[in-house]
Design a protein around this motif. Structure first.
Motif, short mmCIF file in Angstrom:
data_model
loop_
_atom_site.label_atom_id
_atom_site.label_comp_id
_atom_site.label_asym_id
_atom_site.label_seq_id
_atom_site.Cartn_x
_atom_site.Cartn_y
_atom_site.Cartn_z
N PRO A 122 -9.27 24.18 -5.35
CA PRO A 122 -8.84 23.02 -6.14
C PRO A 122 -9.73 22.77 -7.35
CG PRO A 122 -8.64 22.53 -3.81
CD PRO A 122 -9.33 23.86 -3.91
N GLU A 123 -11.04 22.98 -7.19
CA GLU A 123 -11.96 22.76 -8.31
C GLU A 123 -11.70 23.74 -9.45
OE1 GLU A 123 -13.48 21.14 -4.58
OE2 GLU A 123 -12.84 23.18 -5.13
N ALA A 124 -11.47 25.01 -9.10
CA ALA A 124 -11.18 26.01 -10.14
C ALA A 124 -9.85 25.72 -10.82
CB ALA A 124 -11.17 27.41 -9.52
N LEU A 125 -8.86 25.32 -10.04
CA LEU A 125 -7.56 24.99 -10.62
C LEU A 125 -7.64 23.76 -11.50
CD1 LEU A 125 -4.95 25.65 -7.77
CD2 LEU A 125 -5.24 26.92 -9.91
N GLU A 126 -8.49 22.81 -11.14
CA GLU A 126 -8.61 21.60 -11.96
C GLU A 126 -9.12 21.96 -13.35
OE1 GLU A 126 -10.18 17.02 -11.57
OE2 GLU A 126 -11.14 18.56 -10.35
N VAL A 127 -10.06 22.89 -13.43
CA VAL A 127 -10.57 23.34 -14.73
C VAL A 127 -9.45 24.03 -15.51
CG1 VAL A 127 -12.19 24.88 -15.88
CG2 VAL A 127 -12.94 23.53 -13.91
N PHE A 128 -8.73 24.93 -14.84
CA PHE A 128 -7.65 25.67 -15.51
C PHE A 128 -6.55 24.73 -15.98
CE2 PHE A 128 -3.58 28.06 -15.09
CZ PHE A 128 -3.79 29.01 -16.07
N MET A 129 -6.12 23.84 -15.12
CA MET A 129 -5.02 22.94 -15.46
C MET A 129 -5.42 21.95 -16.55
SD MET A 129 -2.72 24.22 -13.54
CE MET A 129 -1.40 23.08 -13.94
N GLY A 130 -6.72 21.72 -16.72
CA GLY A 130 -7.18 20.80 -17.74
C GLY A 130 -6.87 21.23 -19.16
N SER A 131 -6.48 22.48 -19.35
CA SER A 131 -6.12 22.97 -20.68
C SER A 131 -4.66 22.71 -21.03
CB SER A 131 -6.39 24.48 -20.77
OG SER A 131 -7.76 24.76 -20.66
N PHE A 132 -3.91 22.16 -20.07
CA PHE A 132 -2.48 22.02 -20.28
C PHE A 132 -2.05 20.57 -20.13
CE2 PHE A 132 -3.47 26.18 -18.35
CZ PHE A 132 -3.30 26.95 -19.50
N ASP A 133 -0.77 20.34 -19.99
CA ASP A 133 -0.25 18.99 -19.88
C ASP A 133 -0.81 18.29 -18.64
OD1 ASP A 133 1.86 16.93 -18.93
OD2 ASP A 133 2.47 17.37 -20.99
N ASP A 134 -1.17 17.03 -18.80
CA ASP A 134 -1.80 16.29 -17.72
C ASP A 134 -0.93 16.16 -16.47
OD1 ASP A 134 -4.10 15.91 -19.15
OD2 ASP A 134 -3.68 13.82 -19.69
N ASP A 135 0.37 16.27 -16.62
CA ASP A 135 1.27 16.10 -15.49
C ASP A 135 1.59 17.40 -14.76
OD1 ASP A 135 1.53 13.34 -15.47
OD2 ASP A 135 3.09 13.37 -17.00
N PHE A 136 1.18 18.55 -15.30
CA PHE A 136 1.40 19.80 -14.60
C PHE A 136 0.51 19.83 -13.36
CE2 PHE A 136 2.63 22.42 -18.65
CZ PHE A 136 3.69 21.56 -18.86
N VAL A 137 1.01 20.44 -12.29
CA VAL A 137 0.31 20.44 -11.01
C VAL A 137 -0.07 21.86 -10.61
CG1 VAL A 137 0.45 19.84 -8.55
CG2 VAL A 137 1.54 18.37 -10.27
N GLY A 138 -1.36 22.09 -10.36
CA GLY A 138 -1.82 23.35 -9.81
C GLY A 138 -1.87 23.28 -8.30
N LEU A 139 -1.43 24.34 -7.63
CA LEU A 139 -1.34 24.34 -6.17
C LEU A 139 -2.02 25.57 -5.57
CD1 LEU A 139 2.39 23.23 -5.81
CD2 LEU A 139 0.36 21.83 -5.40
#
Length: 216
Positions: A122-139
């Motif tokens: 989850p921590e790694a995905l949070e960094v990755f998803m932070g480059s995109f739309d705030d509402d996109f969800v990494g799973l």
């Protein structure tokens, strides 16, 4: 879905990647619209939205079917260390969301499901998803569960390359985005690598109300 905000990191990413992704200025050809006027590739057999609980990029349980019930849902399987396809697809979708009004985007879910849960915590995905739309969800989740999920969706299982001397490895994964429609919670269309932003923009407007609306 909540009100969107465009992160500053997107600009740096988009400048280097969007032209490679088949956006409107790219070299890929436009998809041909089907009889229903939709540019996405129609699946021969619609596939039901999976009934599975994964972990989102905030470390919280995410019941995929319950959290997205009755909403247009785009699902893409990739990994955060991907050097090309994954960040391009996600950057393209972020740019598409920037083009659309909130009355449309608030009714759409974008899910990035990792094929590499060993690295994509989850921590790694949070960094990755932070480059995109705030509402996109990494799973993320257990690899066996994710592979089973992909099998249920008629997607090929991930292929892991041998690590290099630094321990880095690439993962082969599907390159298409699946679109689950709101009126029946089934995937009816796939968007391959190179789909233009204009095709995505057109189709999201058409599909947000479901199959029948798209065919009217």
């Amino acid at each position: 879905m909540t009100t969107r905000a465009r992160p500053l990191a997107l600009g740096l990413l988009a400048l280097g990647l969007l032209l490679l992704a088949g956006c409107d200025a790219g070299a890929t050809e436009r998809l041909e619209a089907g009889e229903d006027g939709v540019f996405g590739v129609a699946l021969e057999e619609p596939v039901a939205k999976p009934d599975v609980v994964l972990t989102d990029h905030h470390g919280e349980p995410f019941d995929l079917r319950a959290e997205t019930d009755g909403e247009l849902t785009l699902a893409f399987f990739g990994y955060a260390s991907c050097p090309d396809i994954c960040p391009v697809h996600m950057a393209n979708l972020t740019s598409v969301f920037d083009r659309l009004p909130s009355t449309i985007t608030d009714r759409i879910n974008v899910l990035f499901v990792t094929t590499d849960p060993a690295r994509d915590t989850p921590e790694a995905l949070e960094v990755f998803m932070g480059s995109f739309d705030d509402d996109f969800v990494g799973l993320t989740g257990d690899l066996d569960d994710i592979v089973g999920l992909m099998t249920d969706l008629n997607l090929p299982r991930p292929v892991f390359e041998e690590p290099d001397d630094d321990g880095f490895y690439e993962v082969g994964h599907p390159a298409q985005v699946l679109a689950f429609l709101p009126d029946d919670d089934h995937a009816h269309y796939a968007y391959p690598w190179g789909t233009r932003q204009s095709d995505f923009t057109h189709d999201l407007r058409a599909l947000v109300d479901g199959v029948a609306a798209a065919r009217d």
